[in-house]
Design a protein around this motif. Structure first.
Motif, short mmCIF file in Angstrom:
data_model
loop_
_atom_site.label_atom_id
_atom_site.label_comp_id
_atom_site.label_asym_id
_atom_site.label_seq_id
_atom_site.Cartn_x
_atom_site.Cartn_y
_atom_site.Cartn_z
N GLY A 37 0.77 -1.29 -0.08
CA GLY A 37 0.06 -0.16 0.01
C GLY A 37 0.81 1.21 0.04
O GLY A 37 2.07 1.20 0.17
N ALA A 51 -3.72 4.03 0.47
CA ALA A 51 -4.67 3.07 -0.57
C ALA A 51 -3.83 1.90 -0.25
O ALA A 51 -2.79 1.67 0.02
N THR A 59 -8.83 -3.68 -3.58
CA THR A 59 -8.21 -2.48 -3.10
C THR A 59 -9.13 -1.79 -2.26
O THR A 59 -10.33 -2.09 -2.13
N SER A 60 -8.47 -0.93 -1.29
CA SER A 60 -9.29 0.23 -0.49
C SER A 60 -8.55 1.43 -0.56
O SER A 60 -7.46 1.52 -0.63
N TYR A 61 -9.43 2.46 -0.25
CA TYR A 61 -8.80 3.78 -0.25
C TYR A 61 -9.47 4.38 1.01
O TYR A 61 -10.44 4.29 1.40
N LYS A 66 -10.61 8.76 -2.53
CA LYS A 66 -11.49 7.85 -3.35
C LYS A 66 -12.01 8.52 -4.82
O LYS A 66 -12.29 9.93 -4.49
N THR A 70 -5.85 5.69 -7.74
CA THR A 70 -5.82 4.42 -8.23
C THR A 70 -4.65 3.52 -7.71
O THR A 70 -3.64 3.84 -8.29
N ILE A 71 -4.78 2.58 -7.18
CA ILE A 71 -3.57 1.68 -6.88
C ILE A 71 -3.67 0.54 -7.49
O ILE A 71 -4.83 -0.02 -7.70
N LEU A 82 0.71 3.96 -7.81
CA LEU A 82 -0.45 4.91 -7.33
C LEU A 82 -0.67 5.90 -8.49
O LEU A 82 0.24 6.83 -8.53
#
Length: 126
Positions: A37, A51, A59-61, A66, A70-71, A82
């Motif tokens: 991350g 992220a 994925t999580s942000y 958000k 974008t990861i 990223l």
């Protein structure tokens, strides 16, 4: 150099884009197994998660990024990315990549990092 090396930081005007990269080497397990991350830190403040992507590609942000960041990961290249779009002055920080627990889902939550990069500075001017 450590096991994680970031690149791609720089200075950009608000509304602009940058792409950060983080290349891994000499990790104990194959890169693909790890939760990885991006985190960021402003002087005088705690490091915050930006992220995360797990070994399955989920994925999580952070709410603050958000729909703008974008990861992604390329396991064949041992590289984490990223993509940062619509940058704001409040995104200004030192950005760090991290790798930690192998796994997915809950394994990638919280303080999972065991390896850290040296950081790359992102500066967004208004």
């Amino acid at each position: 150099q450590g096991p994680l090396v970031e690149s791609g930081g720089g200075s950009v005007q608000a509304g602009g884009s940058l792409r950060l990269s983080c290349t891994a080497s000499r990790l104990t397990l194959a890169f693909s197994y790890y939760c990885v991350g991006w985190f960021r830190q402003v002087p005088g403040k705690e490091r915050e998660g930006v992220a995360v992507i797990d070994s399955l590609g989920t994925t999580s942000y952070a709410d603050s990024v958000k729909d703008r960041f974008t990861i992604s990961r390329d396991n064949a290249k041992n590289t984490l990315y990223l993509q940062m779009n619509s940058l704001k002055p409040e995104d200004t920080a030192m950005y760090y990549c991290a790798a930690g627990r192998p796994g997915y889902g809950a394994a990638c939550q919280g303080n999972f990092a065991a390896y850290w990069g040296q950081g790359t500075q992102v500066t967004v001017s208004s």
